[in-house]
Design an enzyme around this catalytic site. Structure first.
Site, PDB file in Angstrom:
ATOM      1  N   HIS A 160       0.747  -1.072  -0.179  1.00 58.21           N
ATOM      2  CA  HIS A 160      -0.444  -0.160   0.148  1.00 58.21           C
ATOM      3  C   HIS A 160       0.923   1.275  -0.131  1.00 58.21           C
ATOM      4  O   HIS A 160       0.411   2.473   0.573  1.00 58.21           O
ATOM      5  CB  HIS A 160      -0.774  -0.129   1.148  1.00 58.21           C
ATOM      6  CG  HIS A 160      -1.853  -0.885   1.203  1.00 58.21           C
ATOM      7  ND1 HIS A 160      -3.243  -1.034   0.790  1.00 58.21           N
ATOM      8  CD2 HIS A 160      -1.994  -2.309   1.489  1.00 58.21           C
ATOM      9  CE1 HIS A 160      -4.225  -2.108   1.304  1.00 58.21           C
ATOM     10  NE2 HIS A 160      -3.330  -3.137   1.326  1.00 58.21           N
ATOM     11  N   ASN A 201     -10.089  -2.457   2.509  1.00 56.56           N
ATOM     12  CA  ASN A 201     -10.087  -2.544   1.106  1.00 56.56           C
ATOM     13  C   ASN A 201     -11.490  -2.367   0.145  1.00 56.56           C
ATOM     14  O   ASN A 201     -12.323  -2.011   0.491  1.00 56.56           O
ATOM     15  CB  ASN A 201      -9.354  -3.992   0.545  1.00 56.56           C
ATOM     16  CG  ASN A 201      -7.940  -4.146   1.104  1.00 56.56           C
ATOM     17  OD1 ASN A 201      -7.189  -3.212   1.178  1.00 56.56           O
ATOM     18  ND2 ASN A 201      -7.611  -5.509   0.753  1.00 56.56           N
ATOM     19  N   HIS A 242      -4.092   1.211  11.485  1.00 53.14           N
ATOM     20  CA  HIS A 242      -3.224   0.090  12.173  1.00 53.14           C
ATOM     21  C   HIS A 242      -4.841  -0.658  12.984  1.00 53.14           C
ATOM     22  O   HIS A 242      -5.613  -0.849  13.382  1.00 53.14           O
ATOM     23  CB  HIS A 242      -3.014   0.357  14.295  1.00 53.14           C
ATOM     24  CG  HIS A 242      -2.465  -0.621  15.240  1.00 53.14           C
ATOM     25  ND1 HIS A 242      -2.927  -2.081  14.480  1.00 53.14           N
ATOM     26  CD2 HIS A 242      -1.967  -1.163  16.055  1.00 53.14           C
ATOM     27  CE1 HIS A 242      -2.089  -2.802  16.153  1.00 53.14           C
ATOM     28  NE2 HIS A 242      -2.248  -2.576  16.510  1.00 53.14           N
ATOM     29  N   TYR A 290       0.694  -4.329  12.295  1.00 51.12           N
ATOM     30  CA  TYR A 290       0.422  -2.990  12.297  1.00 51.12           C
ATOM     31  C   TYR A 290       1.342  -2.155  13.184  1.00 51.12           C
ATOM     32  O   TYR A 290       2.054  -1.236  12.375  1.00 51.12           O
ATOM     33  CB  TYR A 290      -1.035  -2.693  11.304  1.00 51.12           C
ATOM     34  CG  TYR A 290      -1.777  -2.639  11.014  1.00 51.12           C
ATOM     35  CD1 TYR A 290      -1.911  -4.518  10.183  1.00 51.12           C
ATOM     36  CD2 TYR A 290      -1.276  -2.237   9.508  1.00 51.12           C
ATOM     37  CE1 TYR A 290      -2.652  -5.042   9.419  1.00 51.12           C
ATOM     38  CE2 TYR A 290      -2.064  -2.406   8.361  1.00 51.12           C
ATOM     39  CZ  TYR A 290      -2.764  -3.822   8.242  1.00 51.12           C
ATOM     40  OH  TYR A 290      -3.391  -4.436   6.836  1.00 51.12           O
TER      41      TYR A 290
HETATM   42 FE1  HDD Z   1      -2.710  -4.926   5.458  1.00 51.41          FE
HETATM   43  C1  HDD Z   1      -1.067  -1.987   5.153  1.00 51.41           C
HETATM   44  C2  HDD Z   1      -5.433  -3.338   4.084  1.00 51.41           C
HETATM   45  C3  HDD Z   1      -3.859  -8.051   5.521  1.00 51.41           C
HETATM   46  C4  HDD Z   1       0.293  -6.174   6.994  1.00 51.41           C
HETATM   47  N1  HDD Z   1      -2.864  -2.789   4.856  1.00 51.41           N
HETATM   48  C5  HDD Z   1      -2.385  -2.239   4.689  1.00 51.41           C
HETATM   49  C6  HDD Z   1      -3.301  -0.436   4.314  1.00 51.41           C
HETATM   50  C7  HDD Z   1      -4.542  -0.820   4.304  1.00 51.41           C
HETATM   51  C8  HDD Z   1      -4.663  -2.517   4.073  1.00 51.41           C
HETATM   52  C9  HDD Z   1      -5.524  -0.882   3.345  1.00 51.41           C
HETATM   53  C10 HDD Z   1      -3.167   0.662   3.768  1.00 51.41           C
HETATM   54  C11 HDD Z   1      -3.218   1.799   5.149  1.00 51.41           C
HETATM   55  C12 HDD Z   1      -2.373   2.799   4.414  1.00 51.41           C
HETATM   56  O1  HDD Z   1      -3.216   3.962   3.620  1.00 51.41           O
HETATM   57  O2  HDD Z   1      -1.626   2.832   5.951  1.00 51.41           O
HETATM   58  N2  HDD Z   1      -4.152  -5.776   4.550  1.00 51.41           N
HETATM   59  C13 HDD Z   1      -5.258  -4.672   4.498  1.00 51.41           C
HETATM   60  C14 HDD Z   1      -6.747  -5.752   4.422  1.00 51.41           C
HETATM   61  C15 HDD Z   1      -6.147  -6.788   4.952  1.00 51.41           C
HETATM   62  C16 HDD Z   1      -5.103  -6.316   5.287  1.00 51.41           C
HETATM   63  C17 HDD Z   1      -8.200  -5.440   4.004  1.00 51.41           C
HETATM   64  C18 HDD Z   1      -7.147  -8.366   4.833  1.00 51.41           C
HETATM   65  C19 HDD Z   1      -7.998  -8.368   5.208  1.00 51.41           C
HETATM   66  N3  HDD Z   1      -1.857  -6.576   6.373  1.00 51.41           N
HETATM   67  C20 HDD Z   1      -2.350  -7.621   6.001  1.00 51.41           C
HETATM   68  C21 HDD Z   1      -1.851  -8.452   6.364  1.00 51.41           C
HETATM   69  C22 HDD Z   1      -0.526  -8.208   7.165  1.00 51.41           C
HETATM   70  C23 HDD Z   1      -1.070  -6.871   7.161  1.00 51.41           C
HETATM   71  C24 HDD Z   1      -2.426 -10.078   6.686  1.00 51.41           C
HETATM   72  C25 HDD Z   1       0.108  -9.005   7.559  1.00 51.41           C
HETATM   73  C26 HDD Z   1       0.226 -10.139   8.904  1.00 51.41           C
HETATM   74  N4  HDD Z   1      -0.994  -4.327   6.399  1.00 51.41           N
HETATM   75  C27 HDD Z   1       0.089  -4.831   6.483  1.00 51.41           C
HETATM   76  C28 HDD Z   1       1.634  -3.568   6.426  1.00 51.41           C
HETATM   77  C29 HDD Z   1       1.064  -2.309   6.290  1.00 51.41           C
HETATM   78  C30 HDD Z   1      -0.607  -2.440   6.319  1.00 51.41           C
HETATM   79  C31 HDD Z   1       2.535  -3.831   6.233  1.00 51.41           C
HETATM   80  C32 HDD Z   1       2.152  -1.582   5.382  1.00 51.41           C
HETATM   81  C33 HDD Z   1       2.380  -0.100   6.136  1.00 51.41           C
HETATM   82  C34 HDD Z   1       0.717  -0.536   7.372  1.00 51.41           C
HETATM   83  O3  HDD Z   1       0.664  -1.597   7.765  1.00 51.41           O
HETATM   84  O4  HDD Z   1       1.190   0.894   7.645  1.00 51.41           O
HETATM   85  O5  HDD Z   1       1.212  -3.744   8.142  1.00 51.41           O
END
Ligand code: HDD
Length: 721
Positions: A80, A153, A344, A367
């Site tokens: 993202h 999402n 988060h 997060y």
């Molecule tokens: Fe995630 C970012 C949505 C599964 C780990 N995720 C992130 C963002 C969104 C989502 C919208 C961007 C937020 C922003 O604008 O800063 N993610 C989802 C959805 C998931 C999902 C809807 C499943 C239903 N994500 C998911 C899993 C993991 C992560 C299973 C890890 C185990 N996601 C992250 C992250 C991020 C992230 C690595 C990257 C940057 C951040 O968090 O701040 O932690």
């Protein structure tokens, strides 16, 4: 519950705006200074020994400036990374106290400030907005009781069922590690290799290959919390809940060919669209939808509510629209706000709680952890955009970039020296108390057998699409798998697709010159640990559900000409009264009109009066507009026919199935651009005089996908094989 209050006033100045104000810097009519506040006398020349001599180490102005510049970048989000954000407000229509004690969901008078960030998943910060991808839809509610982040999402399900697989999924979709190709695209070997070994992703794959993955605008996307959450009321009772965002403009998409052209013409298309809509006062709006499920009904579905690869069809549990989100203010500074905002899933408030969805449980760790790297330490919550409005009091201290100056000598609990402060809060004092859920079992690495039907809902989604939507999905798979070089991966994918729909698999196979395997090999079941007993997590028999869910098709979405952009093709000698007539009707319906000519700047109408053309066929293409109108005027049309870009402009609008208005003599350009169209026109192509009202009305359909049949052979709905 469906009753709506009077429309939310648009220019609310809210507490969060006030809170951010304290951190803003405005340099108008100010002297240039160092970070110490010392006024700078020369910002262009470093301090030297004579004008041709070496620079002095003493030059603190130079050193400070360069040092700061050297450290301007922070790590982009691991997923993202590419996004755009906006401020707004949320207001609930009626109290939901029966289900939750969260203040922002029980007080209809309360306007809760929000910050929303939309994003793509796979691409880097500088990648195109129009990649085929899931879109992030993350909402930060600055409630009076603390921050609630709904990190969702635009697709209601996910690729995987357990967070354990997330790094593998992301490594597979990101550019391949040996050569870092391709950028912001899933059409490559490693992604499809992973998917072909991961049958649980098939439902999500249907969504990602559908038009949902190429939205027309962030303003025209649904949003989903994906997981099942809990709502907790003041008595501590729990209901399961699925969160939805329903856009008032409906859900609409571009064509894939168009998306690829936009990626070159304007990679910032979605970002710009959001920004411009807010600047123009066309505030994007969504209704918050809830699917509420009593605890007693948890096991009444033929899927598991904890499985994030499943939806609860709206026809089974209706979505109740309970409040409205309005985005009404662009950020002042992209980095300070959109880049530094930290979402988060664990930012939760009293009245909401988690379920045991194993994907959600893993996210709860990820997060917080990622912000430590991305924002450089544990004090990221003190960055203005991340600060809650609710007061913060605890014994956490110090760390990089600490902003708060904590007073007093106690930073421990329990304490007597500080009078026991700060106190713990009981439930009645507004304290967050986790929902009491009885849990029992052995410690094992396993997945519930109730998670093992990977195909029924994939089929439900495919069956629910209109014919053009099915065609788009098939074309997307043909494109993606066509870019896969390893035949074994293609064949494995055909096996999986055949378990969703035989006709779908056959159509994709045709474009790959492959046969759908008769006996699909059992997909590699990577859900099972190496030591698991043979057959221990054998998938359940596939319960194919042919029922359609009309809510899944974009063909059933609301649409209007509101905020749609019309390109009016004109050149010197155009008929100004024709354009004025169109502008009046279009603007009356909330659409926007832009003159596009063969050059930017002043152009002359047929009576010699000057008009401003903001765009030319050399600076834009029709992919950046919703509809094209070619104005009447013999000389103007003749002039346009001399420019291949003007011809292609109209041709693209035809190919991308947009509304086209051909006024009077403009038919000459139509013949050149679209020789297959006869003068009588066809769906969405209006030819004649005085057809402005009809043309503007035709915008309401968004696209005339049936025209695609004239471009290439399409998908025929066949019985399953
Ligand atoms: Fe995630 C970012 C949505 C599964 C780990 N995720 C992130 C963002 C969104 C989502 C919208 C961007 C937020 C922003 O604008 O800063 N993610 C989802 C959805 C998931 C999902 C809807 C499943 C239903 N994500 C998911 C899993 C993991 C992560 C299973 C890890 C185990 N996601 C992250 C992250 C991020 C992230 C690595 C990257 C940057 C951040 O968090 O701040 O932690």
């Amino acid at each position: 519950m469906a009753k709506k209050p009077s429309p939310i006033k648009k220019d609310v100045s809210n507490d969060k705006i006030q809170a951010l104000e304290a951190f803003k810097e405005d340099s108008s009519e100010q002297f240039l200074t160092t970070n110490n506040g010392v006024r700078i006398n020369d910002n262009h020349n470093s301090l030297k020994v004579s004008d041709r001599g070496p620079t002095l180490l003493e030059d603190f102005v130079l050193r400070e400036k360069i040092t700061h510049f050297d450290h301007e970048r922070i790590p982009e989000r691991v997923v993202h990374a590419r996004g755009a954000g906006a401020h707004g407000i949320f207001q609930v229509y009626e109290s939901l106290e029966k289900f939750t004690c969260a203040g922002f969901l029980t007080d209809p008078k309360r306007e809760t400030p929000v910050f929303v960030r939309f994003s793509t998943v796979a691409g880097s910060r500088g990648s195109t907005d129009l990649a085929r991808d899931v879109r992030g839809f993350a909402v930060k509610f600055y409630t009076e009781e603390g921050i609630f982040d709904l990190v969702g999402n635009n697709i209601p399900v996910f690729f995987i069922q357990d967070a354990m697989k997330f790094p593998d999924l992301v490594h597979a979709v990101k550019p391949e590690p040996h050569n870092e190709i391709p950028q912001a695209a899933s059409a490559h070997n490693t992604f499809w290799d992973f998917i072909s070994c991961t049958p649980e992703s098939m439902h999500m794959i249907m969504w990602v290959m559908s038009d949902r993955a190429i939205p027309r605008s962030y303003r025209m996307m649904e949003g989903f919390g994906v997981h099942t959450f809990r709502l907790i009321n003041a008595e501590g009772q729990s209901h399961f809940v699925k969160f939805h965002w329903k856009p008032l403009l409906g859900v609409h998409s571009v064509a894939w060919d168009e998306a690829q052209i936009i990626s070159g013409r304007d990679p910032d298309f979605h970002r710009r669209d959001l920004w411009m809509a807010i600047e123009n006062g066309d505030y994007p709006e969504w209704e918050l939808g809830l699917q509420i499920i009593p605890e007693a009904d948890e096991h009444k579905f033929d899927f598991d509510l904890l499985d994030p690869t499943k939806i609860v069809p709206e026809e089974m549990v209706p979505v109740q629209r309970v409040g409205r989100l309005t985005l009404n203010r662009n950020p002042d500074n992209f980095f300070a706000e959109t880049e530094q905002v930290a979402f988060h899933v664990g930012h939760i408030v009293r009245g909401i709680d988690f379920s045991n969805d194993p994907l959600l449980q893993g996210r709860l760790f990820s997060y917080l952890d990622t912000q430590l790297t991305r924002l450089g330490g544990p004090n990221f919550m003190e960055i203005p955009i991340n600060r809650p409005l609710a007061p913060v009091h605890n014994n956490q201290r110090d760390g990089f970039m600490r902003q708060t100056i904590n007073k007093g000598r106690t930073a421990h609990d329990p304490n007597r020296i500080g009078g026991g402060c700060p106190f713990q809060a009981g439930w009645k004092q507004g304290g967050f108390v986790s929902y009491t859920q009885a849990v029992e079992g052995s410690k094992i690495r396993a997945r519930s057998a109730s998670f093992s039907d990977h195909f029924s809902q994939a089929a439900l989604f495919f069956n629910s699409l209109s014919l053009p939507e099915k065609n788009h999905l098939i074309d997307a798979l043909r494109f993606e798998l066509g870019k896969v070089e390893i035949e074994e991966v293609r064949v494995r994918m055909l096996s999986l697709l055949a378990q969703v729909d035989g006709g779908l698999a056959a159509s994709v196979a045709e474009a790959l010159t492959l046969d759908v395997p008769d006996q699909p090999p059992r997909p590699l079941n990577l859900n099972v640990g190496a030591d698991a007993e043979e057959g221990a997590s054998e998938p359940q028999p596939i319960a194919f559900d042919p029922t359609k869910s009309p809510a899944l098709s974009q063909a059933n979405q609301p649409c209007s000409p509101e905020t749609r952009r019309i390109a009016v093709l004109v050149a010197d000698g155009f008929d100004a009264s024709d354009v004025a007539g169109l502008r009046k009707v279009a603007e009356g319906e909330g659409a926007m009109v832009d003159l596009v000519s063969t050059r930017v700047g002043q152009i002359k109408d047929s009576s010699g009066r000057l008009h401003l053309a903001s765009f030319s066929v050399y600076t834009v293409d029709s992919v950046l507009f919703d509809a094209v109108y070619v104005a009447d005027g013999g000389k103007s049309v003749e002039n346009l026919t001399l420019h291949i870009n003007a011809v292609r402009f109209l041709q693209n609008a035809y190919v991308h199935c947009k509304s086209i208005g051909i006024s009077g003599s403009a038919v000459q350009l139509l013949k050149l651009a679209c020789p297959r169209v006869n003068d009588g026109g066809e769906a969405g192509v209006l030819v004649g005089l005085k057809l402005t009202a009809e043309f503007v009305g035709s915008l309401a359909q968004h696209r005339y996908w049936e025209r695609e049949n004239t471009l290439k052979p399409g998908f025929e709905e066949k019985p399953d094989v």
